[in-house]
Each structure stands twice: as C-alpha cells, then as structure tokens.
Design a protein around this motif. Sequence first.
Motif, PDB file in Angstrom:
ATOM      1  N   THR A  17      47.258 -20.940 -35.533  1.00  0.00           N
ATOM      2  CA  THR A  17      46.466 -21.211 -34.338  1.00  0.00           C
ATOM      3  C   THR A  17      45.174 -20.421 -34.403  1.00  0.00           C
ATOM      4  OG1 THR A  17      46.496 -21.236 -31.910  1.00  0.00           O
ATOM      5  CG2 THR A  17      47.489 -19.339 -32.998  1.00  0.00           C
ATOM      6  N   VAL A  18      44.255 -20.762 -33.515  1.00  0.00           N
ATOM      7  CA  VAL A  18      42.957 -20.109 -33.452  1.00  0.00           C
ATOM      8  C   VAL A  18      43.010 -19.001 -32.410  1.00  0.00           C
ATOM      9  CG1 VAL A  18      40.506 -20.420 -32.979  1.00  0.00           C
ATOM     10  CG2 VAL A  18      41.779 -22.217 -34.137  1.00  0.00           C
ATOM     11  N   ILE A  19      42.519 -17.849 -32.773  1.00  0.00           N
ATOM     12  CA  ILE A  19      42.468 -16.705 -31.864  1.00  0.00           C
ATOM     13  C   ILE A  19      41.012 -16.297 -31.697  1.00  0.00           C
ATOM     14  CG2 ILE A  19      43.161 -14.316 -31.484  1.00  0.00           C
ATOM     15  CD1 ILE A  19      45.644 -14.825 -33.111  1.00  0.00           C
ATOM     16  N   CYS A  20      40.585 -16.126 -30.445  1.00  0.00           N
ATOM     17  CA  CYS A  20      39.201 -15.754 -30.135  1.00  0.00           C
ATOM     18  C   CYS A  20      39.123 -14.278 -29.787  1.00  0.00           C
ATOM     19  CB  CYS A  20      38.658 -16.581 -28.976  1.00  0.00           C
ATOM     20  SG  CYS A  20      38.540 -18.349 -29.343  1.00  0.00           S
ATOM     21  N   SER A  21      38.092 -13.641 -30.259  1.00  0.00           N
ATOM     22  CA  SER A  21      37.889 -12.224 -29.992  1.00  0.00           C
ATOM     23  C   SER A  21      37.408 -12.027 -28.559  1.00  0.00           C
ATOM     24  CB  SER A  21      36.856 -11.652 -30.970  1.00  0.00           C
ATOM     25  OG  SER A  21      36.519 -10.326 -30.620  1.00  0.00           O
ATOM     26  N   PRO A  22      37.975 -11.062 -27.817  1.00  0.00           N
ATOM     27  CA  PRO A  22      37.527 -10.813 -26.439  1.00  0.00           C
ATOM     28  C   PRO A  22      36.262  -9.977 -26.347  1.00  0.00           C
ATOM     29  CG  PRO A  22      39.335  -9.345 -26.976  1.00  0.00           C
ATOM     30  CD  PRO A  22      39.135 -10.220 -28.177  1.00  0.00           C
ATOM     31  N   LEU A  23      35.770  -9.465 -27.469  1.00  0.00           N
ATOM     32  CA  LEU A  23      34.601  -8.595 -27.460  1.00  0.00           C
ATOM     33  C   LEU A  23      33.326  -9.428 -27.338  1.00  0.00           C
ATOM     34  CD1 LEU A  23      35.597  -6.089 -30.296  1.00  0.00           C
ATOM     35  CD2 LEU A  23      35.932  -5.863 -27.817  1.00  0.00           C
ATOM     36  N   VAL A  24      32.498  -9.051 -26.398  1.00  0.00           N
ATOM     37  CA  VAL A  24      31.233  -9.749 -26.211  1.00  0.00           C
ATOM     38  C   VAL A  24      30.292  -9.499 -27.385  1.00  0.00           C
ATOM     39  CG1 VAL A  24      29.248 -10.037 -24.668  1.00  0.00           C
ATOM     40  CG2 VAL A  24      31.511  -9.583 -23.712  1.00  0.00           C
ATOM     41  N   SER A  25      30.429  -8.336 -28.003  1.00  0.00           N
ATOM     42  CA  SER A  25      29.557  -8.008 -29.129  1.00  0.00           C
ATOM     43  C   SER A  25      29.806  -8.910 -30.334  1.00  0.00           C
ATOM     44  CB  SER A  25      29.741  -6.544 -29.527  1.00  0.00           C
ATOM     45  OG  SER A  25      31.108  -6.281 -29.851  1.00  0.00           O
ATOM     46  N   ASP A  26      31.002  -9.508 -30.419  1.00  0.00           N
ATOM     47  CA  ASP A  26      31.307 -10.405 -31.530  1.00  0.00           C
ATOM     48  C   ASP A  26      30.840 -11.841 -31.282  1.00  0.00           C
ATOM     49  OD1 ASP A  26      32.483  -8.309 -32.836  1.00  0.00           O
ATOM     50  OD2 ASP A  26      34.534  -8.792 -32.186  1.00  0.00           O
ATOM     51  N   SER A  27      30.483 -12.150 -30.057  1.00  0.00           N
ATOM     52  CA  SER A  27      30.073 -13.516 -29.739  1.00  0.00           C
ATOM     53  C   SER A  27      28.670 -13.790 -30.269  1.00  0.00           C
ATOM     54  CB  SER A  27      30.112 -13.746 -28.227  1.00  0.00           C
ATOM     55  OG  SER A  27      29.191 -12.885 -27.567  1.00  0.00           O
ATOM     56  N   ARG A  28      28.345 -15.081 -30.382  1.00  0.00           N
ATOM     57  CA  ARG A  28      27.058 -15.498 -30.921  1.00  0.00           C
ATOM     58  C   ARG A  28      26.444 -16.546 -30.020  1.00  0.00           C
ATOM     59  NH1 ARG A  28      28.425 -16.215 -37.371  1.00  0.00           N
ATOM     60  NH2 ARG A  28      28.743 -14.000 -37.833  1.00  0.00           N
ATOM     61  N   PRO A  29      25.139 -16.510 -29.858  1.00  0.00           N
ATOM     62  CA  PRO A  29      24.490 -17.500 -28.991  1.00  0.00           C
ATOM     63  C   PRO A  29      24.376 -18.851 -29.687  1.00  0.00           C
ATOM     64  CG  PRO A  29      22.846 -16.050 -29.957  1.00  0.00           C
ATOM     65  CD  PRO A  29      24.188 -15.511 -30.383  1.00  0.00           C
ATOM     66  N   LEU A  30      24.223 -19.878 -28.884  1.00  0.00           N
ATOM     67  CA  LEU A  30      23.962 -21.203 -29.413  1.00  0.00           C
ATOM     68  C   LEU A  30      22.528 -21.299 -29.900  1.00  0.00           C
ATOM     69  CD1 LEU A  30      25.683 -23.578 -26.815  1.00  0.00           C
ATOM     70  CD2 LEU A  30      26.335 -23.271 -29.198  1.00  0.00           C
ATOM     71  N   ARG A  31      22.338 -22.045 -30.958  1.00  0.00           N
ATOM     72  CA  ARG A  31      20.991 -22.305 -31.453  1.00  0.00           C
ATOM     73  C   ARG A  31      20.575 -23.700 -31.014  1.00  0.00           C
ATOM     74  NH1 ARG A  31      21.909 -22.300 -37.468  1.00  0.00           N
ATOM     75  NH2 ARG A  31      23.836 -23.255 -36.730  1.00  0.00           N
ATOM     76  N   LEU A  32      19.408 -23.817 -30.431  1.00  0.00           N
ATOM     77  CA  LEU A  32      18.910 -25.098 -29.944  1.00  0.00           C
ATOM     78  C   LEU A  32      17.820 -25.614 -30.871  1.00  0.00           C
ATOM     79  CD1 LEU A  32      18.662 -24.437 -26.088  1.00  0.00           C
ATOM     80  CD2 LEU A  32      20.629 -25.185 -27.446  1.00  0.00           C
ATOM     81  N   ASN A  33      17.870 -26.909 -31.130  1.00  0.00           N
ATOM     82  CA  ASN A  33      16.839 -27.554 -31.939  1.00  0.00           C
ATOM     83  C   ASN A  33      15.656 -27.911 -31.041  1.00  0.00           C
ATOM     84  OD1 ASN A  33      18.478 -27.446 -34.252  1.00  0.00           O
ATOM     85  ND2 ASN A  33      19.499 -29.357 -33.687  1.00  0.00           N
ATOM     86  N   GLY A  34      14.789 -26.943 -30.812  1.00  0.00           N
ATOM     87  CA  GLY A  34      13.648 -27.179 -29.937  1.00  0.00           C
ATOM     88  C   GLY A  34      14.023 -26.992 -28.483  1.00  0.00           C
TER      89      GLY A  34
END
Length: 403
Positions: free
Chosen positions: A279-296
């Motif tokens: 299964t997939v496990i997500c890290s609860p740390l905000v420092s490990d998260s990444r922002p979305l990249r927008l195309n324009g």
Amino acid sequence: MAKQPASSPQPLSFPPSHFAKLAPRSYLHAYLSSPNGRRPSGRLPQESRKPQINTGSLTHCHGSAVVRAGDTAVVCGIRAEILNASDIVDYRPSAKLEELEQRYGSGVSSLSEVRDRERRSQARSEDAEEMAQLNLLVPNVELSTGCSPSHLPGSPPSTEAQSLSHRILTLLHTSQLLPMDDLRIWYHPSSTSFSSSHPPPDEAPPAATSMSLDLPNENTPTDLEDTQQPEIKAYYTLHITLLILSLSGPPFSTLWTALLAALRNTRLPKASWDADCQTVICSPLVSDSRPLRLNGLPIALSCGVFDSEKDGGGLVSQVGEGDGEGKKKKWILCDVDGFEEGCCEEEVTVVVREREEGQGHETEIVKIEKCGGGVVGRKEMREVVALAEERWRVLRQVIEGSV
C-alpha cells in the motif's frame, strides 16, 4: 384672518434604485451615455472589479483560497486522494521510465527544462489525454444557500452549477495546466520508497539499477532484471470543490481565479511504498511535501455586451437623443455585475496566458467562449482580447503576491 396661500404640489421623485428596477436598460444606458461614461457601480466600461485573494484558509485541505471580487465571493478547497493503479479497470501503463526519458529529454524532470518545443507540446498533449482518461481532476461547483435570490434552499444542484463544473474541467484539460509527472507515483524496487512527483532539481532523476548477479552465461533468462524496472503504482486524484458564497454577475472568471490561487497553494505529501502491506503511505511532515508545478498562469476574463437598440420597450432610444454620446449603440462591459448581467444579451469569455517562447511578456489565447447574440465581430473581439491581456498582467501580480 387671512387664508394661507395654498402650497404648490411637490414634484414626485424616486430614488435611483427604483428606476433601476422599473427600467433597468434605460437606467444603464443613461449612465453609459453620460459625459463621464461610467457604469452604475462607478467603474469605466473597460474596468474590472479588484479581487481580494487569501490562500491557505482551510486547514484540512492540501490547498485552498478565498477570492472576492465585488459582491462575488468564492472558496476553493483542493484535496488529493490516492488512486491505486490496481483499482483502475483495464489499466495499462502509459509509459515506462525509459520512454518518459526519451519524451521529456532528461528523465521525469520538469517540463520547463525541455528545450525542444515540439517534443514538449506533444508530451503535454499526451499527459492531458491520460489525465482525462483516468479522471484525475474532479472539480465540483456548488452554489450555497443565500448566494443569490434565485437559488433557494433544499433544491437539487442547478443547471448553472453543473455547467460551471463542466467548463472548469474542460479548461483544465484544454490549458494543460498541470503536468502529469506531479500526479504519478513511481515505485523503484531498488529503494525502499518512491517519490510522488519529480525529483528535486539538484538531484539526478531516478534510474533503474540492475542487480549484480553471477550469471552462468549470456543465454540465461533475464526475468529478474525485468521485474526490477520502475513502475507506476498509483496516482494522485485532485478533488476540487468550489463554493460560491455570494453571487453577482457571471462567476466563471472568479471561480477560475480561486482555482489558480488554490493550485499554487497546494502541496502534495511525499508518498512511500510499503512492500509488506502493498500500500501507499504518505509522510505527515510538511517539510517533505512538494508544491504543484503549473504550466503557465492562464487568466479568464468575462465581458458582457450591452446593445442599446434592443430595449424591448422603446425607452432607451429616448435617452441621450441629440448628443454625440447618446448615439453609441453598444458597449463592451468588462467583468459585469449582477445588475449589468440582466441587461446584456451577449457574453464573451477569453482565456490568455504568457507565451513561453515570447519576449516582453507576450500572451497567447488559450480559449474563447461566446454565448448569445451576434453583436461581437472581429473589431469587438480584438478589444476583448486586449482587455484580457491587461487583466492577465494585473491578476498575475495579485496571485503571485498572495502565495
């Protein structure tokens, strides 16, 4: 005793708000044909309402934004959910890691780093098609109780809400706003975890590592090596909820602005694969998260067209007779409010964004929508596009400054 002279009767007068309800078209025409040419709200015909944007207002979402433009207020919340590849019916991997390296030029890195224009455009088109097939973007527009007098409590979702949801979804795919790499979740058997998005810019892209085995000869089957190839295990599905708290005028441009601000505020948690639990496990740390990249940053602008000849009662033609301003037949009103919307027979929505290969912040048209009437021609359409470009410059600074 002398009688007091009878007082002359007072002239009957009404406040302007009464005239706006009795003869709205004549009321609007009187304002537009005045010497200053301003609308009842005090804005010029080409002037938009100034937006107010606040991001990160909802604590239980991965991204959120609150946008207010005049009397229209919208709340947008984005939450990411995991979609396992094994739960997709008739799932077929879109591409292997080696194919993506050839498509993007340097592994699963940022599309903005690819210099080949044709290859980048083709990759984005394929990503948008895959995103639409897997339904990874799920927008839902809701009109809250009391947002306008026409929306009564306890009623089912209106046709307007469903139409707005479809327009938002269509524009998300048409503009190719989100890269597919940010929503793919890769599994690398050589490591204990896999990244939910592209690797950091300062790190090399992950590559498949072969195991060092003492093979007896070259004809030995290599099934073990094939099983060590990276593969996509899951995807991120973005559930987008847009709640209209107050409605005054066409809400599409405000909804799209709230969505852009919320996407720029969204951060996806880092995902890892548990080989034992599968299964997939997500890290609860905000420092490990990444922002979305927008195309324009595509910006939408809605304009209404007011034609003074279509008065329906012959009242508008009497206002402004004889003067030069009163002879004008039609006006293009930028970002109309609720009162002006009822007086306009035609609506045009233009979406523009910055041209990547251009210089000096040149823009390109992403989409044009037009409904009702036949007043807008080439000349009027050029004027609307110019207003949309100016709106793009203003909203870009506001959105980037709010995040």
